[in-house]
Design an enzyme around this catalytic site. Structure first.
Site, short mmCIF file in Angstrom:
data_model
loop_
_atom_site.label_atom_id
_atom_site.label_comp_id
_atom_site.label_asym_id
_atom_site.label_seq_id
_atom_site.Cartn_x
_atom_site.Cartn_y
_atom_site.Cartn_z
N ARG A 13 -0.84 -9.31 13.42
CA ARG A 13 -1.51 -8.31 12.50
C ARG A 13 -2.13 -9.03 11.27
NH1 ARG A 13 3.81 -5.43 10.88
NH2 ARG A 13 2.48 -3.97 9.63
N ARG A 65 11.26 -1.11 11.98
CA ARG A 65 9.88 -1.01 12.51
C ARG A 65 9.59 -1.93 13.50
NH1 ARG A 65 4.61 0.33 8.43
NH2 ARG A 65 3.60 -1.02 10.21
N LYS A 104 0.88 -1.16 -0.12
CA LYS A 104 -0.11 0.00 -0.03
C LYS A 104 0.96 1.31 -0.16
CE LYS A 104 -2.52 -0.91 3.82
NZ LYS A 104 -2.05 -2.11 4.38
N ARG A 133 -9.95 0.26 8.31
CA ARG A 133 -9.71 -1.14 8.80
C ARG A 133 -10.63 -2.01 9.34
NH1 ARG A 133 -3.73 0.27 9.00
NH2 ARG A 133 -2.50 -1.67 9.20
N ARG A 182 11.31 -6.33 5.49
CA ARG A 182 11.23 -5.08 5.71
C ARG A 182 11.62 -4.75 7.03
NH1 ARG A 182 5.12 -1.93 5.25
NH2 ARG A 182 4.99 -2.93 7.38
P1 AMP Z 1 0.50 0.48 9.01
O1 AMP Z 1 1.42 1.41 8.78
O2 AMP Z 1 -0.94 0.96 8.22
O3 AMP Z 1 0.56 -1.04 8.85
O4 AMP Z 1 0.03 0.64 10.41
C1 AMP Z 1 0.69 0.09 11.55
C2 AMP Z 1 -0.25 -0.16 12.73
O5 AMP Z 1 -1.06 1.14 13.37
C3 AMP Z 1 -1.36 -1.12 12.59
O6 AMP Z 1 -0.86 -2.39 12.72
C4 AMP Z 1 -2.42 -0.55 13.58
O7 AMP Z 1 -1.92 -1.06 15.04
C5 AMP Z 1 -2.31 1.03 13.68
N1 AMP Z 1 -3.29 1.47 12.70
C6 AMP Z 1 -3.05 2.09 11.48
N2 AMP Z 1 -4.05 2.35 10.98
C7 AMP Z 1 -5.29 1.96 11.81
C8 AMP Z 1 -6.65 1.94 11.65
N3 AMP Z 1 -7.27 2.70 10.60
N4 AMP Z 1 -7.33 1.45 12.81
C9 AMP Z 1 -6.71 1.00 13.74
N5 AMP Z 1 -5.44 0.90 13.62
C10 AMP Z 1 -4.50 1.47 12.99
#
Ligand code: AMP
Length: 194
Positions: free
Chosen positions: A146, A135, A14, A90, A129
């Protein structure tokens, strides 16, 4: 305004494809994961709350996420000709809140691009990654969690957006530029960008 959701499991590409879409169409990027990581780095109250969920691979509660999203949208809107929502929604309640938030502002989601990648490949990409990016949530245990959360809570959004008529499935394996071509074809056959 043209509003696009880029949708897919963690590691589906993404972020990578969002950058290319921004270059191509001049859209504004809202990555909720990036917003939360900035808050964590700044040591804010919100960052502390976010970290307690992110480090376990859990989702941040919907009400909090919806508020964050709406304030980012309103902050960036004056200079924007459209948005890419990356990592949001999400959950079904988040999708419903996004719809309402946009409707209240005379806007809508025009296109949902779903990057579809098999779990084994996602796992491989995320472990790689993690080694490169550092990260904290890209370690095998958190990755497993996740992916579980993705399948149980996030993947029903495919049906939600299919019913809305906006979902386009994209095969998310292969070279980055091949995947990008598939995405732009899907977007351009669906709508006229201006
Ligand atoms: P990402 O970088 O999009 O993979 O987000 C990393 C982490 O941030 C996720 O595993 C969630 O813990 C949190 N997170 C990001 N976006 C959301 C969302 N829309 N709803 C809930 N948690 C989120």
């Amino acid at each position: 305004m043209f509003n696009l959701v880029i949708f897919g499991a963690p590691g589906s590409g993404k972020g990578t494809q969002s950058e290319k879409l921004i270059d191509r169409y001049g859209l504004t990027h809202i990555s909720t994961g990036d917003v939360l990581r900035k808050e964590i780095a700044a040591g804010s109250e919100l960052g502390k709350i976010a970290d307690s969920y992110i480090s376990k691979g859990q989702l941040i509660p919907d009400e909090l996420m919806v508020d964050i999203l709406a304030s980012e949208f309103d902050r960036l809107r004056p200079e924007s000709k459209g948005f890419i929502f990356d990592g949001f929604p999400r959950t079904i309640p988040q999708a419903e809140a996004l719809k309402k938030m946009l409707e209240d502002r005379g806007e809508e989601v025009h296109s949902v691009i779903g990057l579809e990648v098999a779990d084994e490949e996602l796992m491989e990409r995320l472990i790689k990654r993690g080694a490169e990016s550092g990260r904290s949530d890209d370690n095998p245990e958190t990755i497993g969690n996740r992916l579980k959360v993705y399948h149980s809570t996030t993947s029903p959004l495919r049906d939600y957006y299919t019913a809305e008529g906006t979902y386009r499935a994209i095969q998310g394996s292969g070279r980055v530029d091949e995947i990008f071509s598939r995405i732009t074809e899907a977007i351009e056959s669906q709508t006229v960008l201006n």
